[in-house]
Design an enzyme around this catalytic site. Structure first.
Site, PDB file in Angstrom:
ATOM      1  CB  SER A 145      -0.642  -0.234   1.022  1.00 16.70           C
ATOM      2  OG  SER A 145      -1.667   1.011   1.357  1.00 16.70           O
ATOM      3  CE1 TYR A 158      -3.937  -2.139   4.841  1.00 21.87           C
ATOM      4  CE2 TYR A 158      -3.528   0.176   4.733  1.00 21.87           C
ATOM      5  CZ  TYR A 158      -4.691  -0.874   4.004  1.00 21.87           C
ATOM      6  OH  TYR A 158      -4.233  -1.204   2.233  1.00 21.87           O
TER       7      TYR A 158
HETATM    8  C1  BGC Z   1      -6.032   1.717   1.886  1.00 20.16           C
HETATM    9  C2  BGC Z   1      -7.250   2.699   1.133  1.00 20.16           C
HETATM   10  C3  BGC Z   1      -7.094   4.169   1.051  1.00 20.16           C
HETATM   11  C4  BGC Z   1      -5.160   4.267   0.607  1.00 20.16           C
HETATM   12  C5  BGC Z   1      -4.969   5.202   0.618  1.00 20.16           C
HETATM   13  C6  BGC Z   1      -5.346   1.791   0.882  1.00 20.16           C
HETATM   14  O1  BGC Z   1      -3.768   0.725   1.359  1.00 20.16           O
HETATM   15  O2  BGC Z   1      -7.059   0.193   1.527  1.00 20.16           O
HETATM   16  O3  BGC Z   1      -8.794   2.101   2.004  1.00 20.16           O
HETATM   17  O4  BGC Z   1      -7.422   4.787   0.590  1.00 20.16           O
HETATM   18  O5  BGC Z   1      -4.782   3.181   0.913  1.00 20.16           O
HETATM   19  O6  BGC Z   1      -4.945   6.373   1.809  1.00 20.16           O
END
Ligand code: BGC
Length: 261
Positions: A145, A158
């Protein structure tokens, strides 16, 4: 299209919806056989596999919890049982849940780390063991991410999981390069998927996300899948240990866009 993918076999975790679904579809269009899993969403996964088969592809959906050794083994066994081999393993499954860190329960911390980071470890370990035993050049793609780099208050668990995915991927890329195993990451930004559906159904929240995206639209799952297909193919043969950001520029500090600072 990448002709060298034709006839190869991929495991795509979390392939029933969102980015994983787009990857499974794209790899199937590339004529790969695909194994996807579900933990809760049996219907979604079976519908996905069925629609790939209807379109002429080879696909199976199995129940497997990616956060367990048993789940990772079940995915490998399904690839071998149905399609005789494994060529590409994509650790895509991921979950998120918002919580201020001082209120974050240990249970939620463990749950997110278990799927997003331990799941990547277990899937990678299973694939690597198989590739080594078969003396086979293998390919692993880990879904990270933008938050492997961008701090994300109220999503500390996360962000920690994705920061972990980055260094884990780089480490195993180095560890197994000599065995012909490539490991790369993909770091999506804001993509139109079920994980974001609630947030983007609120126009204000959607706009505040758009304000962070220089390219000025929410990404499409297919745009992430295109990168996964390239990383899976021999066209990217000299690329390992990389993370490709698919984020419309979100990680480029957009608040500096007009020369502020
Ligand atoms: C998340 C999203 C978020 C994006 C940007 C991703 O890793 O799953 O929910 O919108 O990052 O912040």
């Amino acid at each position: 299209m990448y002709p060298d993918l034709s006839g190869k076999v991929a495991v795509v975790t979390g392939g029933s919806k969102g980015i994983g679904n787009a990857i499974a579809r794209r790899l199937s269009e590339e004529k790969m056989s695909v194994v996807i899993n579900y933990n809760h969403d049996r219907c979604g996964a079976e519908e996905t596999a069925e629609s790939l088969r209807k379109a002429g592809g080879n696909a199976v959906a199995i129940r497997a919890d990616v956060g367990t050794e048993k789940g990772a083994r079940a995915l490998l066994n399904a690839a071998i049982e149905h399609f005789d081999t494994l060529d590409v393993w994509i650790n895509n499954a991921g979950i998120e849940k918002q919580s201020p860190t001082h209120k974050l329960s240990l249970e939620d911390w463990n749950r997110i780390i278990n799927v997003n980071l331990t799941g990547v470890f277990l899937g990678s370990r299973t694939a690597i063991k198989y590739f080594l035993n078969q003396r086979k050049k293998g390919n692993i793609i880990n879904m990270s991410s933008v938050h492997q780099r961008i701090p994300w208050p109220t999503f500390a668990h996360y962000a920690a999981s994705k920061g972990g995915v980055r260094l884990f991927s780089e480490t195993i890329a180095l560890e197994y390069a000599k065995n012909g195993i490539r490991v790369n990451g993909i770091a999506p930004g804001a993509i139109n998927t079920p994980i974001n559906a609630e947030k983007f159904s609120d126009p204000n929240q959607k706009q505040s996300t758009l304000d962070l995206i220089p390219i000025d639209y929410i990404g499409k799952p297919e745009e992430v899948a295109a990168v996964a297909a390239w990383l899976a193919s021999g066209e990217s043969g000299y690329v390992t240990g990389a993370t490709i950001f698919v984020d419309g520029g979100m990680s480029l500090y957009p608040e500096f866009e007009e020369g502020q600072g």
